[in-house]
Design a protein around this motif. Sequence first.
Motif, PDB file in Angstrom:
ATOM      1  N   UNK A  17      53.364 -30.582  47.384  1.00  0.00           N
ATOM      2  CA  UNK A  17      54.640 -31.268  47.172  1.00  0.00           C
ATOM      3  C   UNK A  17      54.763 -32.498  48.073  1.00  0.00           C
ATOM      4  N   UNK A  18      54.303 -32.332  49.305  1.00  0.00           N
ATOM      5  CA  UNK A  18      54.459 -33.428  50.272  1.00  0.00           C
ATOM      6  C   UNK A  18      53.611 -34.641  49.888  1.00  0.00           C
ATOM      7  N   UNK A  19      52.549 -34.399  49.153  1.00  0.00           N
ATOM      8  CA  UNK A  19      51.653 -35.496  48.780  1.00  0.00           C
ATOM      9  C   UNK A  19      52.239 -36.305  47.625  1.00  0.00           C
ATOM     10  N   UNK A  20      52.677 -35.609  46.593  1.00  0.00           N
ATOM     11  CA  UNK A  20      53.229 -36.291  45.419  1.00  0.00           C
ATOM     12  C   UNK A  20      54.054 -35.268  44.641  1.00  0.00           C
ATOM     13  N   UNK A  21      55.360 -35.334  44.820  1.00  0.00           N
ATOM     14  CA  UNK A  21      56.224 -34.295  44.254  1.00  0.00           C
ATOM     15  C   UNK A  21      56.142 -34.245  42.725  1.00  0.00           C
ATOM     16  N   UNK A  22      56.123 -35.426  42.102  1.00  0.00           N
ATOM     17  CA  UNK A  22      56.072 -35.451  40.641  1.00  0.00           C
ATOM     18  C   UNK A  22      54.776 -34.843  40.131  1.00  0.00           C
ATOM     19  N   UNK A  23      53.669 -35.141  40.842  1.00  0.00           N
ATOM     20  CA  UNK A  23      52.401 -34.567  40.394  1.00  0.00           C
ATOM     21  C   UNK A  23      52.373 -33.064  40.608  1.00  0.00           C
ATOM     22  N   UNK A  24      52.939 -32.625  41.746  1.00  0.00           N
ATOM     23  CA  UNK A  24      53.075 -31.183  41.966  1.00  0.00           C
ATOM     24  C   UNK A  24      53.786 -30.534  40.785  1.00  0.00           C
ATOM     25  N   UNK A  25      54.878 -31.174  40.371  1.00  0.00           N
ATOM     26  CA  UNK A  25      55.695 -30.624  39.290  1.00  0.00           C
ATOM     27  C   UNK A  25      54.892 -30.496  37.992  1.00  0.00           C
ATOM     28  N   UNK A  26      54.245 -31.575  37.620  1.00  0.00           N
ATOM     29  CA  UNK A  26      53.465 -31.560  36.378  1.00  0.00           C
ATOM     30  C   UNK A  26      52.316 -30.547  36.478  1.00  0.00           C
ATOM     31  N   UNK A  27      51.626 -30.567  37.633  1.00  0.00           N
ATOM     32  CA  UNK A  27      50.527 -29.613  37.818  1.00  0.00           C
ATOM     33  C   UNK A  27      51.000 -28.185  37.571  1.00  0.00           C
ATOM     34  N   UNK A  28      52.120 -27.862  38.189  1.00  0.00           N
ATOM     35  CA  UNK A  28      52.526 -26.469  38.200  1.00  0.00           C
ATOM     36  C   UNK A  28      53.065 -26.017  36.839  1.00  0.00           C
ATOM     37  N   UNK A  29      53.809 -26.869  36.167  1.00  0.00           N
ATOM     38  CA  UNK A  29      54.348 -26.424  34.871  1.00  0.00           C
ATOM     39  C   UNK A  29      53.271 -26.371  33.794  1.00  0.00           C
ATOM     40  N   UNK A  30      52.220 -27.199  33.960  1.00  0.00           N
ATOM     41  CA  UNK A  30      51.129 -27.133  32.987  1.00  0.00           C
ATOM     42  C   UNK A  30      50.250 -25.922  33.270  1.00  0.00           C
ATOM     43  N   UNK A  31      49.935 -25.754  34.554  1.00  0.00           N
ATOM     44  CA  UNK A  31      49.045 -24.662  34.937  1.00  0.00           C
ATOM     45  C   UNK A  31      49.683 -23.298  34.654  1.00  0.00           C
ATOM     46  N   UNK A  32      50.984 -23.197  34.859  1.00  0.00           N
ATOM     47  CA  UNK A  32      51.674 -21.933  34.602  1.00  0.00           C
ATOM     48  C   UNK A  32      51.995 -21.767  33.115  1.00  0.00           C
ATOM     49  N   UNK A  33      51.555 -22.741  32.322  1.00  0.00           N
ATOM     50  CA  UNK A  33      51.721 -22.671  30.863  1.00  0.00           C
ATOM     51  C   UNK A  33      53.189 -22.568  30.440  1.00  0.00           C
ATOM     52  N   UNK A  34      54.053 -23.300  31.165  1.00  0.00           N
ATOM     53  CA  UNK A  34      55.446 -23.363  30.719  1.00  0.00           C
ATOM     54  C   UNK A  34      55.597 -24.365  29.588  1.00  0.00           C
ATOM     55  N   UNK A  35      54.761 -25.384  29.592  1.00  0.00           N
ATOM     56  CA  UNK A  35      54.890 -26.439  28.576  1.00  0.00           C
ATOM     57  C   UNK A  35      53.557 -27.103  28.328  1.00  0.00           C
ATOM     58  N   UNK A  36      53.521 -27.914  27.286  1.00  0.00           N
ATOM     59  CA  UNK A  36      52.390 -28.806  27.073  1.00  0.00           C
ATOM     60  C   UNK A  36      52.968 -30.075  26.449  1.00  0.00           C
ATOM     61  N   UNK A  37      52.258 -31.171  26.617  1.00  0.00           N
ATOM     62  CA  UNK A  37      52.702 -32.402  25.972  1.00  0.00           C
ATOM     63  C   UNK A  37      52.473 -32.303  24.476  1.00  0.00           C
ATOM     64  N   UNK A  38      53.413 -32.842  23.720  1.00  0.00           N
ATOM     65  CA  UNK A  38      53.307 -32.809  22.264  1.00  0.00           C
ATOM     66  C   UNK A  38      52.822 -34.163  21.765  1.00  0.00           C
ATOM     67  N   UNK A  39      52.306 -34.191  20.540  1.00  0.00           N
ATOM     68  CA  UNK A  39      51.781 -35.457  19.990  1.00  0.00           C
ATOM     69  C   UNK A  39      52.878 -36.375  19.456  1.00  0.00           C
TER      70      UNK A  39
END
Lengths: 485, 485
Positions: A17-39
């Motif tokens: 989080x301390x490095x890049x909060x937005x990237x932390x967020x995207x990493x975690x929601x993708x990795x935890x399979x909460x969402x995926x980007x749609x076409x």
Amino acid sequence: MASDKQDKQFVTEITPQSEDFSRWYIDVIKKAELMDYAPVRGCIVFRPDGYAIWEHIQQEMDRRFKETGHRNAYFPMLIPESFFQKEKEHIEGFNPELPFVTEAGGDILEERLAVRPTSETMFGHMYSKWIKSYRDLPVLINQWANVMRWEKRTMPFLRTSEFLWQEGHTAHEDEKDAREETMRMLELYRDFVEDFLALPVIMGQKTPSEKFAGAVDTFSIEAMMKDGKAVQAGTSHYMGTNFAKAFEIQYLNRDNELEFTHTTSWGTSTRLIGSLIMAHGDDRGLVIPPKVAPTQVILIPIGPPKMRDMVIERADALFAELKAAGIRVAMDDRADVRPGWKFNEYEMRGVPVRIEIGPRDIENGVCLLASRLGGDKLTVQLDNVVADVKQLLDDVQTGMFKRALEFRDEHFHAVDNLDQMRAQMEEKRGFFLAGWCGSEACEDTVRAETGATSRNIPFDPQERKNTCVACGEASKHTVVFAKAY
Amino acid sequence: MASDKQDKQFVTEITPQSEDFSRWYIDVIKKAELMDYAPVRGCIVFRPDGYAIWEHIQQEMDRRFKETGHRNAYFPMLIPESFFQKEKEHIEGFNPELPFVTEAGGDILEERLAVRPTSETMFGHMYSKWIKSYRDLPVLINQWANVMRWEKRTMPFLRTSEFLWQEGHTAHEDEKDAREETMRMLELYRDFVEDFLALPVIMGQKTPSEKFAGAVDTFSIEAMMKDGKAVQAGTSHYMGTNFAKAFEIQYLNRDNELEFTHTTSWGTSTRLIGSLIMAHGDDRGLVIPPKVAPTQVILIPIGPPKMRDMVIERADALFAELKAAGIRVAMDDRADVRPGWKFNEYEMRGVPVRIEIGPRDIENGVCLLASRLGGDKLTVQLDNVVADVKQLLDDVQTGMFKRALEFRDEHFHAVDNLDQMRAQMEEKRGFFLAGWCGSEACEDTVRAETGATSRNIPFDPQERKNTCVACGEASKHTVVFAKAY
């Protein structure tokens, strides 16, 4: 050792989080399979674990809506463009964000149909047909629906082109009734978000420049994320007679005179999912409040291969017992994955409680409970396990609220002037309590100088500020400023 | 007398079924406030009492989906036009009905975006990203969503431009698994519709000309309306590898070889609301199965003005007792409306059970129960009222199924040739069981000559027919033909 390496790799895949909060967020929601980007531009897929959070939100909120006398209905998604023209501020607020259906069934349509960004106009149109007399009032209807706003900058859950939400639209005899409803729903939101999502919020009124397009007054609850930014977690609007006049929602009052109704609307959306992730998560991944967690308890049998059958058998019984008690429990008994990897995996997924059970535990009639908030593992008796697990789930829920509240208090700063605010903003993230003279120019100055916008005028500020943070004149209100999603 | 006139007027506002069934239907759903027409072509508003039926359907069906291992998710509503091109039959089937978003955020879009008519293509696209190995299979996802099909002829609930539905999309390792899923969901639908909606249905396979655009095999359940027409109440499709090939949904199988998944889809929609109304309603109005009724019990206090307070007080206690027992009860204690008017009103709204309670009843410790299906009123003891009401609700539910089954049996005719079919069709409404040689030409002939289409090839026909109803050649299948909504 291979397994250690595997464990480590795993954890470091998530940006701190301390490095890049937005990237932390995207990493975690993708990795935890909460969402995926749609076409489709700005749209996401809500995967089962992400959608399950929404289902738990819906279920409880819906219960509370019904308890307060509201009923659900469903209105069309496409709204004739001309409807938006009827309320001047409304069209100005929403027009730039509308997607339009212009062709259907092989023909070009005579009038463009907007995909609803919100449904005040459609409700207004129908209410004008249904409401005739004071006997028909109040009308208290809520809708669960998808809406679209073609946003320039998007962020999964927090701001997407299509999102899911609920929108309540009510009509009342007079201002007093309508204002009571506006406040009732704001308070319902506050209580729900604090109780269910463990998110402390600040209740207050929006400044005129931040209010809903077409509202007389807008009220909001604002939550703080771990990067100090604000998320507007819910809004409730008193519309006065603006929409009633635009759509001719008139009724015969108790004196048999024709009068305009006073209306309200109020809404929350799938951005609540993003809010709870950003407010509670840590470098190990998600931390999901037990009350909305897709999986509340992960059960992991442990032990050498030769004891496996015996352990699994006992774990199966434990699983069944927890499930029967209404706990959302899952078991991971895969033989080809090491326990350490599983521990990390379910921590990353934010599962509030982990149960470990092995041969020696079974011998001793116990199992181990680990909380997602950390601390020592608890050894509990198997014959009292349901009560202990429920207690730990409660403790995690209240612990999360407490932790979030402490974080917010630490990042809540009262400031007197822009220099102070700017300096503090660089060094400390968070919310800034400041005086405001009431002019839009001063709000603009704050935004230009600090990037912060007025979040709301809290009903109950921790302290009052007497001079405007921008111009130094006497302040009219004490306002919460913050950068916001 | 004024009140008698009022009562009579009231009842006669609904067109009798025998006079004009479609008008009866529209009269009753509008009068009972289940829906209203919306200001968008072919769209309706689901008013609270209409939507509540859908909520009860959703709740129970969702429970059954989850019990069988499915999870919910949410996919974008807008689908790039190019996706539809990927499966040839699919685009041919749906293209004429698609509404397109062509402008958004003030710009003309590069590619037109269709409002989903169904989501096989979007699920296919995402599944191709998520599914890598046999370990990921099966994927069992359902979605509750709105969809649009720009229909030429519309009928509220049964066929509207926008409607609500659920669509399950699953991916499997092989044909056997996928076919099992297809049948499991068809059977789930049958059981749900018969149990919850009290609608007997015929399970069977669609003929090739009636199958879903892109499916290998389509199966349906078909229900009979009171005018003898059929409604397809649910469908389940085995897609083979058609969509997997179109969207490249491949996985590494247990032998480490790349293979296409076998997929299924299955759906039911808000047309279930229309079906249960048309199958159960009568000239007095709606008859709603207790399991999905917005209001299961209407409580009406009766008596002279001077006793009013006493009666209401006892009725309040009764109301609270029923509510606490989980019964959906409402009370109408308006003083300015006559009981007779109320009786008609709630019969028209299809409330399954009415309770009447007056001063003498209270004196005797009893109240009266009336069933929407008619028959004598029951006098029941107040101290056993919850059990008696629950029993009567059960009796209404099973009585409705029995009545609908008898109606269907009376209107189910086996025929040998077109002359017979045509003659019977004029004099008796209903379903026609007939032999079919398997050629589309003969289906066309039946349609042209009688207006009936093949509904399905029942798994378990009451009898088998050996010659084709149209050409007289040997029959391949015994088919149910009927006019359909």
